[in-house]
Structure formats: structure tokens, C-alpha cells
Motif scaffolding. Sequence first.
Motif, PDB file in Angstrom:
ATOM      1  N   SER A 128       0.841  -1.193   0.000  1.00  9.12           N
ATOM      2  CA  SER A 128       0.000   0.000   0.000  1.00  9.12           C
ATOM      3  C   SER A 128       0.880   1.247   0.000  1.00  9.12           C
ATOM      4  O   SER A 128       2.045   1.215   0.398  1.00  9.12           O
ATOM      5  N   MET A 129       0.282   2.348  -0.433  1.00 11.92           N
ATOM      6  CA  MET A 129       1.033   3.599  -0.454  1.00 11.92           C
ATOM      7  C   MET A 129       1.465   3.996   0.958  1.00 11.92           C
ATOM      8  O   MET A 129       2.609   4.403   1.173  1.00 11.92           O
ATOM      9  N   ILE A 130       0.577   3.856   1.934  1.00  8.60           N
ATOM     10  CA  ILE A 130       0.917   4.283   3.287  1.00  8.60           C
ATOM     11  C   ILE A 130       2.014   3.391   3.874  1.00  8.60           C
ATOM     12  O   ILE A 130       2.872   3.874   4.628  1.00  8.60           O
ATOM     13  N   GLN A 131       2.034   2.107   3.521  1.00  6.39           N
ATOM     14  CA  GLN A 131       3.115   1.245   4.007  1.00  6.39           C
ATOM     15  C   GLN A 131       4.449   1.665   3.422  1.00  6.39           C
ATOM     16  O   GLN A 131       5.474   1.681   4.128  1.00  6.39           O
ATOM     17  N   ARG A 132       4.475   2.033   2.151  1.00  3.21           N
ATOM     18  CA  ARG A 132       5.715   2.479   1.526  1.00  3.21           C
ATOM     19  C   ARG A 132       6.252   3.744   2.199  1.00  3.21           C
ATOM     20  O   ARG A 132       7.453   3.871   2.454  1.00  3.21           O
ATOM     21  N   VAL A 133       5.354   4.686   2.475  1.00  2.00           N
ATOM     22  CA  VAL A 133       5.785   5.924   3.137  1.00  2.00           C
ATOM     23  C   VAL A 133       6.280   5.616   4.547  1.00  2.00           C
ATOM     24  O   VAL A 133       7.323   6.129   4.985  1.00  2.00           O
ATOM     25  N   GLU A 175      -6.164   0.206  11.136  1.00  2.00           N
ATOM     26  CA  GLU A 175      -6.060  -1.254  11.210  1.00  2.00           C
ATOM     27  C   GLU A 175      -5.057  -1.781  10.191  1.00  2.00           C
ATOM     28  O   GLU A 175      -4.311  -2.727  10.469  1.00  2.00           O
ATOM     29  N   HIS A 176      -5.008  -1.180   9.015  1.00  2.00           N
ATOM     30  CA  HIS A 176      -4.054  -1.606   7.989  1.00  2.00           C
ATOM     31  C   HIS A 176      -2.619  -1.339   8.451  1.00  2.00           C
ATOM     32  O   HIS A 176      -1.742  -2.209   8.303  1.00  2.00           O
ATOM     33  N   VAL A 177      -2.377  -0.165   9.006  1.00  2.00           N
ATOM     34  CA  VAL A 177      -1.033   0.176   9.482  1.00  2.00           C
ATOM     35  C   VAL A 177      -0.600  -0.777  10.585  1.00  2.00           C
ATOM     36  O   VAL A 177       0.533  -1.296  10.586  1.00  2.00           O
ATOM     37  N   GLU A 178      -1.485  -1.035  11.519  1.00  2.00           N
ATOM     38  CA  GLU A 178      -1.150  -1.942  12.612  1.00  2.00           C
ATOM     39  C   GLU A 178      -0.942  -3.369  12.109  1.00  2.00           C
ATOM     40  O   GLU A 178      -0.118  -4.112  12.653  1.00  2.00           O
ATOM     41  N   ALA A 179      -1.641  -3.742  11.034  1.00  4.14           N
ATOM     42  CA  ALA A 179      -1.498  -5.090  10.480  1.00  4.14           C
ATOM     43  C   ALA A 179      -0.113  -5.321   9.891  1.00  4.14           C
ATOM     44  O   ALA A 179       0.404  -6.445   9.941  1.00  4.14           O
ATOM     45  N   ALA A 203      10.028   6.271   6.172  1.00  4.11           N
ATOM     46  CA  ALA A 203      10.239   7.078   7.375  1.00  4.11           C
ATOM     47  C   ALA A 203      10.977   6.284   8.452  1.00  4.11           C
ATOM     48  O   ALA A 203      11.871   6.811   9.129  1.00  4.11           O
ATOM     49  N   LYS A 204      10.635   5.027   8.604  1.00  3.93           N
ATOM     50  CA  LYS A 204      11.308   4.191   9.605  1.00  3.93           C
ATOM     51  C   LYS A 204      12.773   3.961   9.255  1.00  3.93           C
ATOM     52  O   LYS A 204      13.597   3.709  10.142  1.00  3.93           O
ATOM     53  N   ALA A 205      13.102   4.065   7.982  1.00  6.47           N
ATOM     54  CA  ALA A 205      14.497   3.875   7.560  1.00  6.47           C
ATOM     55  C   ALA A 205      15.344   5.119   7.782  1.00  6.47           C
ATOM     56  O   ALA A 205      16.561   5.071   7.609  1.00  6.47           O
ATOM     57  N   SER A 206      14.722   6.217   8.179  1.00  3.94           N
ATOM     58  CA  SER A 206      15.472   7.434   8.487  1.00  3.94           C
ATOM     59  C   SER A 206      16.401   7.186   9.673  1.00  3.94           C
ATOM     60  O   SER A 206      16.019   6.550  10.658  1.00  3.94           O
ATOM     61  N   ALA A 207      17.596   7.724   9.589  1.00  2.00           N
ATOM     62  CA  ALA A 207      18.561   7.557  10.676  1.00  2.00           C
ATOM     63  C   ALA A 207      18.324   8.521  11.822  1.00  2.00           C
ATOM     64  O   ALA A 207      18.854   8.323  12.918  1.00  2.00           O
ATOM     65  N   LEU A 208      17.534   9.567  11.593  1.00  2.00           N
ATOM     66  CA  LEU A 208      17.410  10.638  12.589  1.00  2.00           C
ATOM     67  C   LEU A 208      16.042  10.733  13.256  1.00  2.00           C
ATOM     68  O   LEU A 208      15.896  11.462  14.234  1.00  2.00           O
ATOM     69  N   LEU A 209      15.056  10.015  12.762  1.00  2.00           N
ATOM     70  CA  LEU A 209      13.758  10.013  13.429  1.00  2.00           C
ATOM     71  C   LEU A 209      13.763   9.008  14.581  1.00  2.00           C
ATOM     72  O   LEU A 209      14.192   7.869  14.422  1.00  2.00           O
ATOM     73  N   SER A 210      13.272   9.444  15.730  1.00  2.00           N
ATOM     74  CA  SER A 210      13.239   8.558  16.900  1.00  2.00           C
ATOM     75  C   SER A 210      12.048   7.626  16.880  1.00  2.00           C
ATOM     76  O   SER A 210      12.092   6.516  17.429  1.00  2.00           O
ATOM     77  N   ASP A 211      10.948   8.067  16.268  1.00  2.00           N
ATOM     78  CA  ASP A 211       9.740   7.253  16.189  1.00  2.00           C
ATOM     79  C   ASP A 211       8.910   7.772  15.024  1.00  2.00           C
ATOM     80  O   ASP A 211       9.088   8.919  14.580  1.00  2.00           O
ATOM     81  N   VAL A 212       8.008   6.925  14.523  1.00  2.00           N
ATOM     82  CA  VAL A 212       7.148   7.285  13.398  1.00  2.00           C
ATOM     83  C   VAL A 212       5.735   6.805  13.703  1.00  2.00           C
ATOM     84  O   VAL A 212       5.537   5.686  14.201  1.00  2.00           O
ATOM     85  N   VAL A 213       4.742   7.643  13.393  1.00  2.00           N
ATOM     86  CA  VAL A 213       3.354   7.279  13.615  1.00  2.00           C
ATOM     87  C   VAL A 213       2.492   7.841  12.491  1.00  2.00           C
ATOM     88  O   VAL A 213       2.760   8.932  11.979  1.00  2.00           O
TER      89      VAL A 213
END
Length: 250
Positions: free
Chosen positions: A27-32, A56-60, A36-46
Motif C-alpha cells: 500500500s502507499m501508506i506502508q511504503r511511506v 487497522e491496515h497500518v497496525e497489520a 520514514a522508519k528507515a530514516s537515521a534521525l527520526l526517533s519514532d514514526v506514527v
Amino acid sequence: MILGIIPARYASTRFPGKPLIDIQGKSMIQRVYEAAKASALLSDVVVATDDIRIREHVEAFGGKAVMTREDHPSGTDRCQEALLRWQEAHPGETAQYVVNIQGDEPFLDPAQIDELAAALDGTVELATQMIQVHTAEALHDPGEAKIVLNAAREVLLFSRQAIPYLRNVAPEEWHLHHVYYRHVGMYAYRTDILEAITRLAPSSLEKAESLEQLRWLEAGYSIKVVETQYDSHCIDTEEDVEKVLKLLQK
């Protein structure tokens, strides 16, 4: 710490359900989210959404999501509520900055996020990105917001017009005589500034140009700009999916 927030609405006039569309098996949101999770400088992503199907899709797929109100006028407002929800779920943790990551750019490069995040030194109030304009078409496209800078690489003005006006030069040649930049990429907000700007009323310049960021400038806030070589590839319609895939294959 720096928190990445991806606003993702289900309802869209031009493309309902856009965050959940399949792009080459994801899905597009999973790709984004994965970018973001692959960023070296972000501590968390939501993901900040107003629709249970997206949450529900994101949590899945193992991501984090928070529910926000449906009536937010902008992604900035949605980020502020998402920050509050995130803080409730993480007592004792404090985010100094929020990076607003567009949920409709499925081929976002993590390095672009890090370019912006690297500028967040605690003194920066707001930050965003720009890319140099190399064609007359882009320079005079009212769909592209151009940026005028001061000597400190902070924004003096955003405008859909090309500024400055070059006297005695044909408009189709302006980009050959002056360095122009257009706005791309994400916004970063220091969290105290994010709370403050979401309390501001729409401003006269904002209404004139239909550019939310002009409200912040009129209120006296400073916006740092980071130059990038990564262009935006947004998906606004179903047709854009094929266009972006062809562009990236070149």
C-alpha cells in the motif's frame, strides 16, 4: 528526539482511499511508513489518520497509528493532535521536533528526511525544503510555490508568482539570470511552535495565495530552508500512479 508523523486521510475528493491503494505489492501508506522508519534521525514514526481502516491496515503491517479528528483543516493541525495522542501513549518521553511527512509520496527517500532533520538544532522554529528551478515552465507554474530567501537561508516569502521580477529580461529566461527555488518536501516544527501556529487564525497573505505557511510568516515565525536534490513525486489521482512509476524507471 524527533517524531515523524504521517497524516493520512481516507476521504479525498480526487482519490478516495488513496493511502490504501496497492503500488507494486504494498500500500502507499506502508511504503511511506517504511521510508520514514528507515530514516537515521527520526526517533519514532506514527501515522495520524481519521479512518479506522487505515489504522487497522497500518497496525497489520506492524506500524503505529493514532486516530485523529475528521475536521482538521490541514496536515499541520492533524500533526498537533497526533503529537498529543503520541505523548499520552509515551509518558515520560518528550519530542522536541515533529516532521510532517506527506502520506502521498510512496517513493520518498529516507535520505531526504535526514537532510531536513539534520537542520533541527533546537534553535530552528520551523523548517522545510526547496529545490532549484531549472525551467521556465516550473518557474511560472502557479501550482508550484516559489521561495524567496534571506542571507541566513530563511524564508522571506512564499509565492505562486516568480519573485523577484527581472526587469529587461524575457520571463521565459528569468531562470537563466537568477537562481530561483521552489518548495518541495516536508515541514518540521519545533513542538512548542507547532502548538502555537495551530492556534493562529488564517492570514491575509495565506488567503490570497492559498498557502498555509504564509500564516506563520505573517505571525513572525522563522522558517529555515534546506536545499535538496530529491524532487517530490506525489500521487493525487489514479493516473499519477503510472506517471510516477514511469518517471522513476527512467
